[in-house]
Design a protein around this motif. Sequence first.
Motif, PDB file in Angstrom:
ATOM      1  N   TRP A  83       0.293  25.238   1.960  1.00 45.06           N
ATOM      2  CA  TRP A  83       0.904  24.160   2.724  1.00 45.06           C
ATOM      3  C   TRP A  83       0.339  22.845   2.210  1.00 45.06           C
ATOM      4  O   TRP A  83      -0.849  22.745   1.938  1.00 45.06           O
ATOM      5  N   PHE A  84       1.190  21.815   2.117  1.00 46.53           N
ATOM      6  CA  PHE A  84       0.780  20.539   1.544  1.00 46.53           C
ATOM      7  C   PHE A  84       1.148  19.418   2.498  1.00 46.53           C
ATOM      8  O   PHE A  84       2.308  19.284   2.901  1.00 46.53           O
ATOM      9  N   VAL A  85       0.162  18.591   2.857  1.00 48.90           N
ATOM     10  CA  VAL A  85       0.340  17.521   3.842  1.00 48.90           C
ATOM     11  C   VAL A  85       0.102  16.178   3.163  1.00 48.90           C
ATOM     12  O   VAL A  85      -0.973  15.940   2.607  1.00 48.90           O
ATOM     13  N   GLU A  86       1.103  15.298   3.216  1.00 52.95           N
ATOM     14  CA  GLU A  86       1.076  14.020   2.492  1.00 52.95           C
ATOM     15  C   GLU A  86       1.568  12.887   3.388  1.00 52.95           C
ATOM     16  O   GLU A  86       2.216  13.136   4.408  1.00 52.95           O
ATOM     17  N   ASP A  87       1.291  11.650   2.968  1.00 57.54           N
ATOM     18  CA  ASP A  87       1.906  10.488   3.613  1.00 57.54           C
ATOM     19  C   ASP A  87       2.776   9.716   2.624  1.00 57.54           C
ATOM     20  O   ASP A  87       3.328   8.675   2.987  1.00 57.54           O
ATOM     21  N   ARG A  88       2.904  10.215   1.422  1.00 60.39           N
ATOM     22  CA  ARG A  88       3.688   9.529   0.399  1.00 60.39           C
ATOM     23  C   ARG A  88       4.941  10.360   0.113  1.00 60.39           C
ATOM     24  O   ARG A  88       4.871  11.429  -0.490  1.00 60.39           O
ATOM     25  N   ARG A  89       6.079   9.878   0.548  1.00 57.48           N
ATOM     26  CA  ARG A  89       7.309  10.649   0.424  1.00 57.48           C
ATOM     27  C   ARG A  89       7.649  10.964  -1.036  1.00 57.48           C
ATOM     28  O   ARG A  89       8.119  12.066  -1.339  1.00 57.48           O
ATOM     29  N   GLY A 134      -0.396   6.884   8.750  1.00 54.35           N
ATOM     30  CA  GLY A 134      -0.755   6.584   7.366  1.00 54.35           C
ATOM     31  C   GLY A 134       0.049   5.457   6.784  1.00 54.35           C
ATOM     32  O   GLY A 134       0.575   4.596   7.489  1.00 54.35           O
ATOM     33  N   TYR A 135       0.182   5.478   5.455  1.00 56.34           N
ATOM     34  CA  TYR A 135       0.756   4.348   4.730  1.00 56.34           C
ATOM     35  C   TYR A 135       2.217   4.631   4.381  1.00 56.34           C
ATOM     36  O   TYR A 135       2.596   4.798   3.223  1.00 56.34           O
ATOM     37  N   LEU A 136       3.040   4.693   5.405  1.00 52.87           N
ATOM     38  CA  LEU A 136       4.460   4.962   5.201  1.00 52.87           C
ATOM     39  C   LEU A 136       5.207   3.669   4.907  1.00 52.87           C
ATOM     40  O   LEU A 136       4.913   2.625   5.495  1.00 52.87           O
ATOM     41  N   ARG A 158       0.795  -1.225   0.000  1.00 58.98           N
ATOM     42  CA  ARG A 158       0.000   0.000   0.000  1.00 58.98           C
ATOM     43  C   ARG A 158       0.834   1.285   0.000  1.00 58.98           C
ATOM     44  O   ARG A 158       0.473   2.248  -0.702  1.00 58.98           O
ATOM     45  N   PRO A 159       1.963   1.374   0.734  1.00 61.21           N
ATOM     46  CA  PRO A 159       2.743   2.612   0.674  1.00 61.21           C
ATOM     47  C   PRO A 159       3.303   2.925  -0.709  1.00 61.21           C
ATOM     48  O   PRO A 159       3.609   4.087  -1.015  1.00 61.21           O
ATOM     49  N   LEU A 160       3.438   1.899  -1.556  1.00 60.08           N
ATOM     50  CA  LEU A 160       3.995   2.100  -2.891  1.00 60.08           C
ATOM     51  C   LEU A 160       2.923   2.471  -3.910  1.00 60.08           C
ATOM     52  O   LEU A 160       3.229   3.062  -4.949  1.00 60.08           O
ATOM     53  N   ILE A 161       1.693   2.120  -3.614  1.00 60.34           N
ATOM     54  CA  ILE A 161       0.601   2.340  -4.561  1.00 60.34           C
ATOM     55  C   ILE A 161       0.249   3.815  -4.609  1.00 60.34           C
ATOM     56  O   ILE A 161       0.032   4.444  -3.576  1.00 60.34           O
ATOM     57  N   HIS A 162       0.174   4.342  -5.820  1.00 55.45           N
ATOM     58  CA  HIS A 162      -0.084   5.775  -5.997  1.00 55.45           C
ATOM     59  C   HIS A 162      -1.516   6.041  -6.411  1.00 55.45           C
ATOM     60  O   HIS A 162      -2.164   6.938  -5.881  1.00 55.45           O
ATOM     61  N   LYS A 163      -2.032   5.274  -7.360  1.00 59.00           N
ATOM     62  CA  LYS A 163      -3.360   5.526  -7.903  1.00 59.00           C
ATOM     63  C   LYS A 163      -4.253   4.305  -7.722  1.00 59.00           C
ATOM     64  O   LYS A 163      -3.769   3.179  -7.585  1.00 59.00           O
ATOM     65  N   GLY A 202      11.460   3.373   6.429  1.00 62.21           N
ATOM     66  CA  GLY A 202      12.458   4.426   6.260  1.00 62.21           C
ATOM     67  C   GLY A 202      11.951   5.719   5.666  1.00 62.21           C
ATOM     68  O   GLY A 202      12.734   6.654   5.475  1.00 62.21           O
ATOM     69  N   ASP A 203      10.655   5.823   5.364  1.00 68.14           N
ATOM     70  CA  ASP A 203      10.144   7.045   4.737  1.00 68.14           C
ATOM     71  C   ASP A 203      10.333   8.280   5.605  1.00 68.14           C
ATOM     72  O   ASP A 203      10.490   9.388   5.092  1.00 68.14           O
ATOM     73  N   GLY A 204      10.297   8.104   6.914  1.00 65.59           N
ATOM     74  CA  GLY A 204      10.438   9.255   7.796  1.00 65.59           C
ATOM     75  C   GLY A 204      11.871   9.589   8.165  1.00 65.59           C
ATOM     76  O   GLY A 204      12.100  10.541   8.915  1.00 65.59           O
ATOM     77  N   GLN A 205      12.833   8.838   7.631  1.00 62.46           N
ATOM     78  CA  GLN A 205      14.234   9.052   7.994  1.00 62.46           C
ATOM     79  C   GLN A 205      14.925   9.988   7.016  1.00 62.46           C
ATOM     80  O   GLN A 205      14.654   9.997   5.817  1.00 62.46           O
ATOM     81  N   ASP A 206      15.830  10.792   7.542  1.00 65.12           N
ATOM     82  CA  ASP A 206      16.681  11.683   6.740  1.00 65.12           C
ATOM     83  C   ASP A 206      15.852  12.572   5.809  1.00 65.12           C
ATOM     84  O   ASP A 206      16.184  12.744   4.622  1.00 65.12           O
TER      85      ASP A 206
END
Length: 254
Positions: free
Chosen positions: A195-201, A224-226, A56-61, A229-233
């Motif tokens: 301002w833009f708020v997302e869960d998809r890096r 969300g669907y992280l 799910r974190p990889l799915i975009h559409k 490592g999405d939140g790192q660096d």
Amino acid sequence: MPPAFDSPGPLVVFDFDGVLVDGMPEYWWAARTAALQLAPRLQLPESAPAAFGRLRPLIHKGWEMVLMAAELGRDELDIEHLLNDYPAALASALARWNWPAGLLQQQLEQVRAGAIGIDEAGWLARHRFYPGVKQRLVRLGEDGAAWAVLTTKGAVFAARLLEAAGLRPEALFGHEQGSKVEVLRHLQAQGRPLWFVEDRRRTLEAVRADPELAMVRCFLVSWGYLGPGDGQDLPPTVGWLTPEAFSAPLAQWP
């Protein structure tokens, strides 16, 4: 073109799935139903398999969900290969099933429209707003801000969920309005803080890579669907938005 806004404060633009709403039960149900309509011989479990949650974190559409549901019905599927090189695996899957992306999206939206027509309460119940989200959206006006929704979901489905929750954004943009980068460009052209708020890096990286959107403040939510490592660096131009920071006044957001 997106509408003009009158509020002097920022326009906070939220992604929908994975930021405002967790609809994982509905995503699998709709994707599975659409895939079985296209390939009735598929053997797919009624509950979402663990692999779907990892994907799910990889799915975009939305259409990708249907395709991935079909892939999960293949005995010979190498899930680790799929996870390690999702773009290449996505292209291979499209060729393997010979289903145009437009057909998959249409099938998915027909499934959802049918569900709403037959049992709207049941369809709504497959979703939940993340804790505190509804209350915080209502309080945004107290911060002098307006809010909008920008999603790759069909606008009519996001609108129905918002309406059922008693939430009224200034505007709602679905996949029909173009890519998120395109919509943000139109919004920024109106000359107000954005301002833009997302869960998809990856989406935030696409925004940050666009010089026209250099002034957009970007935030990655910690829920969300992280992916791993999405939140790192994170770059300094992307704020890490925890539930505590989200509930705080806008002046205290990272």
